[in-house]
Design a protein around this motif. Structure first.
Motif, short mmCIF file in Angstrom:
data_model
loop_
_atom_site.label_atom_id
_atom_site.label_comp_id
_atom_site.label_asym_id
_atom_site.label_seq_id
_atom_site.Cartn_x
_atom_site.Cartn_y
_atom_site.Cartn_z
N GLY A 152 0.84 -1.20 0.00
CA GLY A 152 0.00 0.00 0.00
C GLY A 152 0.87 1.24 0.00
N ALA A 153 1.96 1.18 -0.78
CA ALA A 153 2.99 2.23 -0.73
C ALA A 153 2.59 3.51 -1.43
N SER A 154 1.46 3.52 -2.14
CA SER A 154 1.08 4.70 -2.92
C SER A 154 0.07 5.60 -2.23
N CYS A 204 2.12 -1.63 -5.00
CA CYS A 204 1.03 -0.70 -5.31
C CYS A 204 0.38 -1.10 -6.63
N ARG A 205 -0.55 -0.27 -7.10
CA ARG A 205 -1.23 -0.51 -8.37
C ARG A 205 -0.37 -0.09 -9.55
N THR A 206 -0.74 -0.62 -10.72
CA THR A 206 0.04 -0.41 -11.95
C THR A 206 0.38 1.05 -12.19
N ARG A 212 8.28 4.55 -7.08
CA ARG A 212 9.72 4.40 -7.36
C ARG A 212 10.43 5.75 -7.22
N ALA A 213 9.76 6.83 -7.59
CA ALA A 213 10.36 8.16 -7.49
C ALA A 213 10.63 8.55 -6.04
N LEU A 214 9.96 7.92 -5.10
CA LEU A 214 10.19 8.19 -3.69
C LEU A 214 11.39 7.43 -3.14
N VAL A 261 9.70 -1.91 -6.92
CA VAL A 261 8.29 -1.60 -6.72
C VAL A 261 7.49 -2.62 -7.50
N LEU A 262 6.62 -3.33 -6.81
CA LEU A 262 5.85 -4.39 -7.44
C LEU A 262 4.42 -3.95 -7.69
N ASP A 263 3.88 -4.39 -8.81
CA ASP A 263 2.50 -4.15 -9.18
C ASP A 263 1.67 -5.33 -8.69
N TYR A 264 0.81 -5.10 -7.70
CA TYR A 264 0.10 -6.22 -7.09
C TYR A 264 -0.90 -6.87 -8.04
N THR A 265 -1.25 -6.20 -9.14
CA THR A 265 -2.20 -6.79 -10.09
C THR A 265 -1.55 -7.83 -10.99
N ARG A 266 -0.21 -7.86 -11.04
CA ARG A 266 0.42 -8.82 -11.95
C ARG A 266 1.70 -9.45 -11.40
#
Length: 324
Positions: free
Chosen positions: A152-154, A176-178, A185-187, A192-197
């Motif tokens: 939930g990093a976003s 986080c989401r796509t 990543r800018a933070l 950074v993983l996309d939990y949808t895929r």
């Protein structure tokens, strides 16, 4: 003055902008001209009365708590015994019914606003950044060189958790989401993983601390991401049943933790003057920065709430009551 009022539980369409009496400061309180107020998920819980167990505190049939906590503004009146602030001081912190032109706040819940921050930036700090600080420092006990995963990093809290953990010297990964991967990543999160895929199973056993702010992943799955002596911090989790709304995991963690090698903890953040001062100082130095997704005027508050609920937000949404 004008303020957002909710007289009954429901969705954002039930909220109304009304003329209400000006607040009067009580003992140890001040009244602020509100310049900006941050929108956070707790406002949704108060607005809807969900999960239902929460109504024990905020009203069984009708809401008795007004909306709005995060605030940045200028002191316009002081109550009995107040010496820390004077009329004209710019402050940030936690107040009462802050989606309004003026609001009350206890002096102990306020700190001076750094000159380096705008009022909008300052209003994005009090609840979300303090929650992140307490999750990283107090519950996670993050130290230099630790590996931290933020699920939930976003979101409003998550973007701060990434930054606070990095400020403490940790290596940080995010989930986080796509459409939000680039922003996280800018933070400084990597990977950074996309939990949808993306499959999180490749990360099993890697992290000293996992901070879970979003979703309802089972504890068993979260534990597999930790080292044998790692720490899980449950700092949120939306969804779940209408009665407990995902709080089942916190209860389960409390029961399991004494019997496993890992620390399984949960967090209910509280406003503390020292913690407010810490996050304000981190922001003033540039160690953390508010990620501002959008600002809305006071009369567009329902639109802002709908945007938050839809999950499209990267970082924070702020209600800008006054310019400047």
């Amino acid at each position: 003055m004008k303020a957002i009022v909710h007289d009954e539980y429901g969705d954002a369409d039930r909220l109304q902008l009304r003329d209400v009496p000006d607040p009067v400061p009580g003992k140890g309180e001040v009244v602020l001209d509100v310049h900006a107020s941050g929108l956070e998920r707790g406002a949704w819980h108060l607005m809807t009365g969900r999960p239902l167990v929460g109504r024990v505190a905020f009203g069984v049939r009708r809401p008795r708590w007004p909306l709005g906590i995060e605030v940045a503004g200028v002191v316009t009146a002081v109550g009995e015994g107040v010496t820390r602030f004077a009329v004209g001081d710019a402050v940030l912190g936690s107040g009462v019914a802050t989606y309004a032109e003026r609001a009350r706040a206890k002096v102990k819940n306020l700190v001076p606003k750094p000159e380096a921050l705008s009022f909008v930036e300052a209003a994005a700090l009090p609840v979300s950044a303090v929650t992140a600080l307490q999750a990283v420092r107090d519950k996670g006990r993050v130290a230099q060189g630790d590996r931290v995963l933020v699920i939930g990093a976003s979101g409003g809290v998550g973007t701060y958790v990434v930054q606070v953990a990095r400020a403490f010297g940790a290596e940080v990964a995010g989930v986080c989401r796509t459409e939000k991967v680039a922003g996280v990543r800018a933070l400084g999160a990597d990977p950074v993983l996309d939990y949808t895929r993306d499959d999180l199973s490749g990360l099993e056993g890697r992290f000293d601390v996992v901070v879970d702010i979003g979703g309802l992943r089972p504890l068993a799955q979260l534990r597999r991401l930790l080292t044998p002596r790692g720490t899980l911090v449950l700092a949120g989790g939306e969804g779940g049943g209408r009665w407990l709304g995902g709080m089942e995991r916190q209860l389960q963690a409390l029961l399991w933790s004494p019997f496993v090698g890992q620390r399984l903890t949960s967090l209910v953040s509280t406003t503390k003057t020292d913690d407010l001062a810490t996050v304000a100082d981190l922001a003033a130095r540039g160690d953390i920065r508010p990620v501002l997704d959008a600002t809305y005027p006071l009369d567009a508050f329902p639109d802002a709430m709908r945007r938050l609920v839809d999950g499209d937000v990267l970082g924070k949404v702020v209600i800008a009551v006054r310019e400047g």
